[in-house]
Design a protein around this motif. Structure first.
Motif, mmCIF file in Angstrom:
data_model
loop_
_atom_site.group_PDB
_atom_site.id
_atom_site.type_symbol
_atom_site.label_atom_id
_atom_site.label_comp_id
_atom_site.label_asym_id
_atom_site.label_seq_id
_atom_site.Cartn_x
_atom_site.Cartn_y
_atom_site.Cartn_z
ATOM 1 N N THR A 67 0.821 -1.210 0.000
ATOM 2 C CA THR A 67 0.000 0.000 0.000
ATOM 3 C C THR A 67 0.856 1.262 0.000
ATOM 4 O O THR A 67 0.375 2.328 -0.363
ATOM 5 C CB THR A 67 -0.965 0.009 1.194
ATOM 6 O OG1 THR A 67 -0.204 -0.101 2.396
ATOM 7 C CG2 THR A 67 -1.956 -1.155 1.102
ATOM 8 N N VAL A 68 2.111 1.131 0.422
ATOM 9 C CA VAL A 68 3.074 2.230 0.377
ATOM 10 C C VAL A 68 4.339 1.686 -0.278
ATOM 11 O O VAL A 68 4.870 0.664 0.136
ATOM 12 C CB VAL A 68 3.406 2.751 1.800
ATOM 13 C CG1 VAL A 68 4.452 3.854 1.725
ATOM 14 C CG2 VAL A 68 2.157 3.230 2.507
ATOM 15 N N ILE A 69 4.802 2.380 -1.326
ATOM 16 C CA ILE A 69 6.010 1.951 -2.041
ATOM 17 C C ILE A 69 6.995 3.116 -2.073
ATOM 18 O O ILE A 69 6.689 4.172 -2.634
ATOM 19 C CB ILE A 69 5.685 1.493 -3.478
ATOM 20 C CG1 ILE A 69 4.737 0.289 -3.460
ATOM 21 C CG2 ILE A 69 6.972 1.163 -4.239
ATOM 22 C CD1 ILE A 69 4.297 -0.183 -4.838
ATOM 23 N N PRO A 70 8.181 2.941 -1.488
ATOM 24 C CA PRO A 70 9.199 3.998 -1.548
ATOM 25 C C PRO A 70 9.685 4.218 -2.992
ATOM 26 O O PRO A 70 9.768 3.265 -3.763
ATOM 27 C CB PRO A 70 10.344 3.452 -0.688
ATOM 28 C CG PRO A 70 9.760 2.326 0.100
ATOM 29 C CD PRO A 70 8.625 1.787 -0.713
ATOM 30 N N PHE A 71 9.979 5.464 -3.321
ATOM 31 C CA PHE A 71 10.549 5.769 -4.633
ATOM 32 C C PHE A 71 11.790 4.912 -4.831
ATOM 33 O O PHE A 71 12.596 4.750 -3.920
ATOM 34 C CB PHE A 71 10.923 7.245 -4.740
ATOM 35 C CG PHE A 71 9.757 8.161 -5.032
ATOM 36 C CD1 PHE A 71 8.454 7.786 -4.785
ATOM 37 C CD2 PHE A 71 9.981 9.414 -5.563
ATOM 38 C CE1 PHE A 71 7.388 8.629 -5.065
ATOM 39 C CE2 PHE A 71 8.932 10.272 -5.850
ATOM 40 C CZ PHE A 71 7.631 9.885 -5.593
ATOM 41 N N GLY A 72 11.930 4.351 -6.034
ATOM 42 C CA GLY A 72 13.091 3.541 -6.388
ATOM 43 C C GLY A 72 12.904 2.062 -6.117
ATOM 44 O O GLY A 72 13.635 1.251 -6.651
ATOM 45 N N LYS A 73 11.910 1.697 -5.291
ATOM 46 C CA LYS A 73 11.721 0.289 -4.937
ATOM 47 C C LYS A 73 10.659 -0.340 -5.832
ATOM 48 O O LYS A 73 9.591 0.217 -6.034
ATOM 49 C CB LYS A 73 11.306 0.178 -3.470
ATOM 50 C CG LYS A 73 11.236 -1.264 -2.985
ATOM 51 C CD LYS A 73 11.331 -1.312 -1.471
ATOM 52 C CE LYS A 73 11.087 -2.686 -0.909
ATOM 53 N NZ LYS A 73 11.996 -3.714 -1.319
ATOM 54 N N GLY A 74 10.975 -1.511 -6.370
ATOM 55 C CA GLY A 74 10.028 -2.195 -7.245
ATOM 56 C C GLY A 74 9.855 -1.451 -8.556
ATOM 57 O O GLY A 74 10.489 -0.425 -8.813
ATOM 58 N N ILE A 75 8.984 -1.977 -9.391
ATOM 59 C CA ILE A 75 8.740 -1.376 -10.712
ATOM 60 C C ILE A 75 8.058 -0.025 -10.549
ATOM 61 O O ILE A 75 8.450 0.973 -11.158
ATOM 62 C CB ILE A 75 7.902 -2.328 -11.596
ATOM 63 C CG1 ILE A 75 8.531 -3.734 -11.666
ATOM 64 C CG2 ILE A 75 7.730 -1.740 -13.000
ATOM 65 C CD1 ILE A 75 9.982 -3.791 -12.043
ATOM 66 N N CYS A 76 7.047 0.041 -9.693
ATOM 67 C CA CYS A 76 6.323 1.307 -9.474
ATOM 68 C C CYS A 76 7.253 2.384 -8.932
ATOM 69 O O CYS A 76 7.223 3.527 -9.388
ATOM 70 C CB CYS A 76 5.151 1.091 -8.529
ATOM 71 S SG CYS A 76 3.816 0.117 -9.246
ATOM 72 N N GLY A 77 8.068 2.010 -7.956
ATOM 73 C CA GLY A 77 9.004 2.971 -7.381
ATOM 74 C C GLY A 77 10.034 3.466 -8.373
ATOM 75 O O GLY A 77 10.459 4.619 -8.332
ATOM 76 N N GLN A 78 10.424 2.588 -9.306
ATOM 77 C CA GLN A 78 11.378 2.989 -10.346
ATOM 78 C C GLN A 78 10.732 3.971 -11.323
ATOM 79 O O GLN A 78 11.370 4.928 -11.766
ATOM 80 C CB GLN A 78 11.899 1.761 -11.092
ATOM 81 C CG GLN A 78 12.829 0.910 -10.238
ATOM 82 C CD GLN A 78 13.281 -0.343 -10.964
ATOM 83 O OE1 GLN A 78 14.113 -0.271 -11.861
ATOM 84 N NE2 GLN A 78 12.724 -1.477 -10.591
ATOM 85 N N VAL A 79 9.461 3.754 -11.655
ATOM 86 C CA VAL A 79 8.754 4.656 -12.572
ATOM 87 C C VAL A 79 8.565 6.032 -11.921
ATOM 88 O O VAL A 79 8.620 7.062 -12.595
ATOM 89 C CB VAL A 79 7.405 4.041 -13.020
ATOM 90 C CG1 VAL A 79 6.541 5.058 -13.752
ATOM 91 C CG2 VAL A 79 7.662 2.825 -13.914
ATOM 92 N N ALA A 80 8.380 6.054 -10.598
ATOM 93 C CA ALA A 80 8.251 7.324 -9.884
ATOM 94 C C ALA A 80 9.514 8.170 -10.029
ATOM 95 O O ALA A 80 9.453 9.392 -10.036
ATOM 96 C CB ALA A 80 7.943 7.070 -8.411
ATOM 97 N N VAL A 81 10.663 7.500 -10.190
ATOM 98 C CA VAL A 81 11.944 8.186 -10.332
ATOM 99 C C VAL A 81 12.273 8.464 -11.798
ATOM 100 O O VAL A 81 12.722 9.552 -12.153
ATOM 101 C CB VAL A 81 13.074 7.346 -9.678
ATOM 102 C CG1 VAL A 81 14.439 7.968 -9.945
ATOM 103 C CG2 VAL A 81 12.822 7.201 -8.184
#
Length: 151
Positions: A67-81
Motif C-alpha cells: 500500500t506504500v512503495i518507496p521511490f526507487g523500490k520495485g517497478i512502481c518505485g522505479q517509474v516514480a523516479v
C-alpha cells in the motif's frame, strides 16, 4: 475487446461528474480488468504529498500488502523516479521486483503527469508471460492522459 474500442468507455467514465474521482478510477480499473484477458490486477498509485513514496489508490484484483512503495523500490518505485513507462515481460528476471503474488508473470507501469509532474501511475500485473505490446503502452498512455484531466 480491442484496446481501441475501450477508449470511448474510458472517456465516458472520466466525464461522469456524478461520481467521485476515486469512483471513476475504480471504474476504469474494473473496465480494463474485465475486458482485457491478460490484465489480472489493475490499480493506481499516487505520490504521497511531498514524501518520496507512492500510496495505493483504487484497484481491482487480489488484495496487496504493497500500500506504500518507496521511490526507487520495485517497478512502481522505479517509474516514480524515471518518469518513463516500464514494461516487464518476465518479473522473475527483475532484481528490483516486489512480488505481489506468485501467479504474476509480467507487469506494466505507465506514469500519470499533471502539469509536467509525475503524480502517479497505473500499474497492471498479468498472470500471462510477456503479454504487453506497444499497443498496450499507447493505450495506457491514453488512459493516463484522460485520468490526468480529473486530478
Amino acid at each position: 475487446m480491442s484496446l481501441e474500442k475501450l477508449k470511448p468507455q474510458v472517456e465516458t467514465i472520466v466525464l461522469d461528474t456524478k461520481k467521485t474521482v476515486d469512483e471513476r478510477l475504480k471504474s476504469i480499473c474494473e473496465l480494463l480488468e474485465t475486458h482485457i484477458d491478460y490484465y489480472n490486477w489493475v490499480g493506481f498509485y499516487f505520490r504521497n504529498g511531498d514524501k518520496e513514496e507512492l500510496l495505493l489508490g483504487p484497484y481491482v484484483g487480489e488484495p496487496t500488502d504493497h500500500t506504500v512503495i518507496p521511490f526507487g523500490k520495485g517497478i512502481c518505485g522505479q517509474v516514480a523516479v524515471s518518469n518513463e513507462n516500464f514494461v516487464v515481460p518476465d518479473v522473475a528476471a527483475q532484481d528490483n521486483y516486489i512480488a505481489c503474488s506468485i501467479t504474476v508473470k509480467a507487469e506494466i507501469v505507465v506514469p500519470i503527469f499533471v502539469n509536467g509532474e509525475n503524480i502517479g501511475q497505473i500499474d497492471i500485473d498479468s498472470n500471462t508471460p510477456d503479454p504487453f505490446t506497444e499497443a498496450d503502452e499507447r493505450f495506457l498512455e491514453f488512459v493516463c492522459k484522460k485520468v490526468s484531466e480529473i486530478l
